[in-house]
Enzyme design. Structure first.
Site, PDB file in Angstrom:
ATOM      1  N   ARG A 238       0.878  -1.172   0.000  1.00  0.00           N
ATOM      2  CA  ARG A 238       0.000   0.000   0.000  1.00  0.00           C
ATOM      3  C   ARG A 238       0.914   1.221   0.000  1.00  0.00           C
ATOM      4  O   ARG A 238       1.973   1.212   0.654  1.00  0.00           O
ATOM      5  CB  ARG A 238      -0.883   0.043   1.258  1.00  0.00           C
ATOM      6  CG  ARG A 238      -2.061  -0.909   1.238  1.00  0.00           C
ATOM      7  CD  ARG A 238      -3.157  -0.459   0.276  1.00  0.00           C
ATOM      8  NE  ARG A 238      -4.285  -1.371   0.268  1.00  0.00           N
ATOM      9  CZ  ARG A 238      -4.403  -2.452  -0.519  1.00  0.00           C
ATOM     10  NH1 ARG A 238      -3.447  -2.744  -1.385  1.00  0.00           N
ATOM     11  NH2 ARG A 238      -5.473  -3.222  -0.451  1.00  0.00           N
ATOM     12  N   GLU A 267      -3.662   7.839  -4.062  1.00  0.00           N
ATOM     13  CA  GLU A 267      -3.935   7.224  -5.368  1.00  0.00           C
ATOM     14  C   GLU A 267      -5.197   7.848  -5.934  1.00  0.00           C
ATOM     15  O   GLU A 267      -6.157   8.016  -5.188  1.00  0.00           O
ATOM     16  CB  GLU A 267      -4.152   5.714  -5.214  1.00  0.00           C
ATOM     17  CG  GLU A 267      -2.850   4.985  -4.942  1.00  0.00           C
ATOM     18  CD  GLU A 267      -3.000   3.472  -4.820  1.00  0.00           C
ATOM     19  OE1 GLU A 267      -4.083   2.949  -5.151  1.00  0.00           O
ATOM     20  OE2 GLU A 267      -2.043   2.838  -4.390  1.00  0.00           O
ATOM     21  N   HIS A 286      -1.693   0.708  -9.526  1.00  0.00           N
ATOM     22  CA  HIS A 286      -2.293  -0.273  -8.608  1.00  0.00           C
ATOM     23  C   HIS A 286      -2.939  -1.434  -9.381  1.00  0.00           C
ATOM     24  O   HIS A 286      -4.147  -1.653  -9.306  1.00  0.00           O
ATOM     25  CB  HIS A 286      -3.329   0.408  -7.686  1.00  0.00           C
ATOM     26  CG  HIS A 286      -3.612  -0.379  -6.443  1.00  0.00           C
ATOM     27  ND1 HIS A 286      -3.951   0.190  -5.240  1.00  0.00           N
ATOM     28  CD2 HIS A 286      -3.601  -1.722  -6.206  1.00  0.00           C
ATOM     29  CE1 HIS A 286      -4.149  -0.757  -4.334  1.00  0.00           C
ATOM     30  NE2 HIS A 286      -3.941  -1.929  -4.902  1.00  0.00           N
TER      31      HIS A 286
HETATM   32  P1  NAP Z   1      -0.364 -11.901   4.174  1.00  0.00           P
HETATM   33  O1  NAP Z   1      -0.249 -13.288   3.659  1.00  0.00           O
HETATM   34  O2  NAP Z   1      -1.211 -11.646   5.372  1.00  0.00           O
HETATM   35  O3  NAP Z   1       1.120 -11.380   4.450  1.00  0.00           O
HETATM   36  C1  NAP Z   1       1.410 -10.235   5.164  1.00  0.00           C
HETATM   37  C2  NAP Z   1       2.795 -10.395   5.780  1.00  0.00           C
HETATM   38  O4  NAP Z   1       3.172  -9.162   6.391  1.00  0.00           O
HETATM   39  C3  NAP Z   1       2.873 -11.465   6.849  1.00  0.00           C
HETATM   40  O5  NAP Z   1       3.957 -12.291   6.586  1.00  0.00           O
HETATM   41  C4  NAP Z   1       3.105 -10.707   8.145  1.00  0.00           C
HETATM   42  O6  NAP Z   1       3.958 -11.461   8.996  1.00  0.00           O
HETATM   43  C5  NAP Z   1       3.772  -9.433   7.641  1.00  0.00           C
HETATM   44  N1  NAP Z   1       3.545  -8.309   8.552  1.00  0.00           N
HETATM   45  C6  NAP Z   1       2.356  -7.839   8.999  1.00  0.00           C
HETATM   46  N2  NAP Z   1       2.560  -6.798   9.850  1.00  0.00           N
HETATM   47  C7  NAP Z   1       3.898  -6.630   9.918  1.00  0.00           C
HETATM   48  C8  NAP Z   1       4.723  -5.723  10.642  1.00  0.00           C
HETATM   49  N3  NAP Z   1       4.211  -4.803  11.472  1.00  0.00           N
HETATM   50  N4  NAP Z   1       6.060  -5.834  10.492  1.00  0.00           N
HETATM   51  C9  NAP Z   1       6.593  -6.774   9.675  1.00  0.00           C
HETATM   52  N5  NAP Z   1       5.859  -7.667   8.969  1.00  0.00           N
HETATM   53  C10 NAP Z   1       4.520  -7.582   9.088  1.00  0.00           C
HETATM   54  O7  NAP Z   1      -0.917 -10.926   3.051  1.00  0.00           O
HETATM   55  P2  NAP Z   1      -0.705 -11.009   1.472  1.00  0.00           P
HETATM   56  O8  NAP Z   1      -1.815 -11.762   0.861  1.00  0.00           O
HETATM   57  O9  NAP Z   1       0.685 -11.407   1.187  1.00  0.00           O
HETATM   58  O10 NAP Z   1      -0.938  -9.452   1.109  1.00  0.00           O
HETATM   59  C11 NAP Z   1      -0.107  -8.459   1.638  1.00  0.00           C
HETATM   60  C12 NAP Z   1      -0.593  -7.068   1.285  1.00  0.00           C
HETATM   61  O11 NAP Z   1      -0.335  -6.801  -0.082  1.00  0.00           O
HETATM   62  C13 NAP Z   1      -2.101  -6.839   1.410  1.00  0.00           C
HETATM   63  O12 NAP Z   1      -2.483  -6.526   2.731  1.00  0.00           O
HETATM   64  C14 NAP Z   1      -2.363  -5.689   0.466  1.00  0.00           C
HETATM   65  O13 NAP Z   1      -2.313  -4.456   1.140  1.00  0.00           O
HETATM   66  C15 NAP Z   1      -1.218  -5.778  -0.527  1.00  0.00           C
HETATM   67  N6  NAP Z   1      -1.683  -6.148  -1.885  1.00  0.00           N
HETATM   68  C16 NAP Z   1      -1.499  -5.281  -2.906  1.00  0.00           C
HETATM   69  C17 NAP Z   1      -1.900  -5.632  -4.175  1.00  0.00           C
HETATM   70  C18 NAP Z   1      -1.686  -4.711  -5.329  1.00  0.00           C
HETATM   71  O14 NAP Z   1      -2.515  -4.670  -6.216  1.00  0.00           O
HETATM   72  N7  NAP Z   1      -0.573  -4.003  -5.386  1.00  0.00           N
HETATM   73  C19 NAP Z   1      -2.524  -6.853  -4.427  1.00  0.00           C
HETATM   74  C20 NAP Z   1      -2.699  -7.713  -3.355  1.00  0.00           C
HETATM   75  C21 NAP Z   1      -2.278  -7.345  -2.079  1.00  0.00           C
HETATM   76  P3  NAP Z   1       3.910 -11.339  10.601  1.00  0.00           P
HETATM   77  O15 NAP Z   1       2.463 -11.399  10.978  1.00  0.00           O
HETATM   78  O16 NAP Z   1       4.742 -12.471  11.096  1.00  0.00           O
HETATM   79  O17 NAP Z   1       4.536 -10.025  10.923  1.00  0.00           O
HETATM   80  C1  GLV Z   2      -5.225  -5.064  -3.757  1.00  0.00           C
HETATM   81  O1  GLV Z   2      -4.634  -4.057  -3.579  1.00  0.00           O
HETATM   82  C2  GLV Z   2      -5.498  -6.013  -2.735  1.00  0.00           C
HETATM   83  O2  GLV Z   2      -5.245  -5.740  -1.551  1.00  0.00           O
HETATM   84  O3  GLV Z   2      -6.003  -7.087  -3.080  1.00  0.00           O
END
Ligand code: NAP
Ligand code: GLV
Length: 350
Positions: A238, A267, A286
């Site tokens: 984000r 954004e 995005h």
């Molecule tokens: P996820 O599986 O929940 O992974 C998030 C990771 O972040 C976990 O490994 C968590 O580990 C770590 N984390 C959370 N808080 C933290 C902190 N304070 N310090 C360090 N590490 C931390 O989620 P995901 O599916 O991979 O998605 C991640 C994010 O990507 C989403 O929340 C979204 O905002 C973004 N995203 C963007 C797009 C886009 O279009 N660009 C698309 C999809 C997702 P720990 O809990 O061990 O800390």
């Molecule tokens: C996109 O940004 C998502 O969080 O899936």
């Protein structure tokens, strides 16, 4: 009782609409642009469900406008920083996201950004179109090899791990920082308990944490100052996880070498934003999850969550299961009305 009603804040795949129509009357916002706050409020005042996406702020006003009728908000995204989950839980409104279905697609986009910045692909393309391609020169457009470089993943969750696996295939050394180490990812990924260690060692940094109170401006001036001058930052999480003004300054002063951003704060990024003046920055609008198949899967998963909630079944990806233990205002009123009816019938029998 009325048939449930669902408001969908943007046109989505027909398969999702068809699924919703098996349980509800569905209204879809027809415009390309997101509904304004006013339009969101007027379109959700008598609905049971909302299918929203990252641009829609589902705040206390939206949660309250249906006077207790709203039961479920399904976000068509894995991140849900646009939802007021606490207020929803208190009101018995379930909320959901779309984990898993977009993981690889988002990691692929992140990887594309990393390659675009490291090999100056966008800057090169711009020069070709502008007629600036003069000749081949040994020192023109020199980039950085991925092979042999160190990648630090900040947020080694589902997307971070898919990114890391791709980096391994490109012969990179992979470090990662999370609040706790992962025990389920096998060998070859080195855990850094301290964010600073991951920053200091990175040739490439990829940010994939959710946006929370804790991660707001997680990467700011102090963190950027620990990075190598030749390093490249990729943000596919984000926009607000990175302080973009501090990032601009670090890039301009050559304290880091480049950035690839799929997300910005705000954004869309304004056309006069200083980041857009830099040739060593690539910004995409995005589009991490923007493949045809993934967007369909996300819409269908969001619809499945709404259908499940409206049918009293377990939701596939609820983010606040505690909400299910509470009743919405409307459910309480309906129960009370039924109780009164039963009492009246009992009295009549006597
Ligand atoms: P996820 O599986 O929940 O992974 C998030 C990771 O972040 C976990 O490994 C968590 O580990 C770590 N984390 C959370 N808080 C933290 C902190 N304070 N310090 C360090 N590490 C931390 O989620 P995901 O599916 O991979 O998605 C991640 C994010 O990507 C989403 O929340 C979204 O905002 C973004 N995203 C963007 C797009 C886009 O279009 N660009 C698309 C999809 C997702 P720990 O809990 O061990 O800390
Ligand atoms: C996109 O940004 C998502 O969080 O899936």
């Amino acid at each position: 009782m009325d048939k449930p009603r669902v408001f969908v804040t943007r046109k989505v795949d027909e398969a999702a609409i068809a699924l919703l129509e098996t349980v509800a009357d569905v209204e879809v916002w027809p415009d390309y642009k997101a509904p304004s706050k006013g339009a969101l409020l007027s379109n959700t005042k008598d609905v049971d469900g909302i299918l929203a996406n990252t641009e829609d702020r589902i705040d206390e006003d939206v949660l309250a406008v249906s006077n207790g009728r709203l039961k479920v908000v399904a976000n068509m995204a894995v991140g849900f920083d646009n939802l007021d989950v606490n207020t929803a839980t208190g009101l018995g409104i379930a909320m959901s996201n779309t984990p898993g279905v977009l993981t690889k697609t988002t990691a692929e986009l992140g990887f594309a950004l990393m390659m675009a910045v490291s090999r100056k692909i966008v800057a090169g393309d711009r020069d070709v179109r502008d007629g600036k391609w003069q000749n081949w020169h040994p020192s023109a457009y020199l980039g950085v090899d991925l092979a042999g470089s160190t990648l630090s993943v900040i947020g080694m969750g589902k997307i971070g791990f898919e990114f890391a696996k791709r980096a391994k295939a490109f012969e990179m050394r992979v470090l990662y920082h999370n609040r706790s180490p992962r025990k389920d990812i096998g060998e070859g990924f080195e855990y850094c308990g301290k964010l600073e260690t991951a920053l200091e060692q990175a040739d490439f940094l990829c940010i994939t944490t959710p946006l929370t109170k804790e991660t707001h401006h997680f990467i700011g001036k102090a963190q950027l100052s620990l990075m190598k001058p030749a390093s490249i930052l990729i943000n596919i999480a984000r926009g607000a996880v990175v302080d973009n003004i501090a990032l601009f300054e670090a890039l301009k002063e050559g304290r880091i070498a480049g950035a690839g951003l799929d997300v910005t704060e705000p954004e869309p990024i304004p056309a006069d934003h200083p980041l857009l003046t830099l040739a060593n920055v690539v910004i995409t609008p995005h589009i991490g999850s923007a493949s045809q198949r993934t967007r369909r899967d996300m819409a269908v998963l969001a619809a499945q969550n709404i259908k499940a909630r409206l049918s009293g079944e377990p939701m596939p990806s609820c983010v606040n299961p505690e909400a299910m233990t509470r009743k919405t205002q409307r459910e309480k009123e309906e129960e009370y009305a039924l109780e009164v009816l039963r009492e009246e019938e009992d009295e009549e029998e006597v």
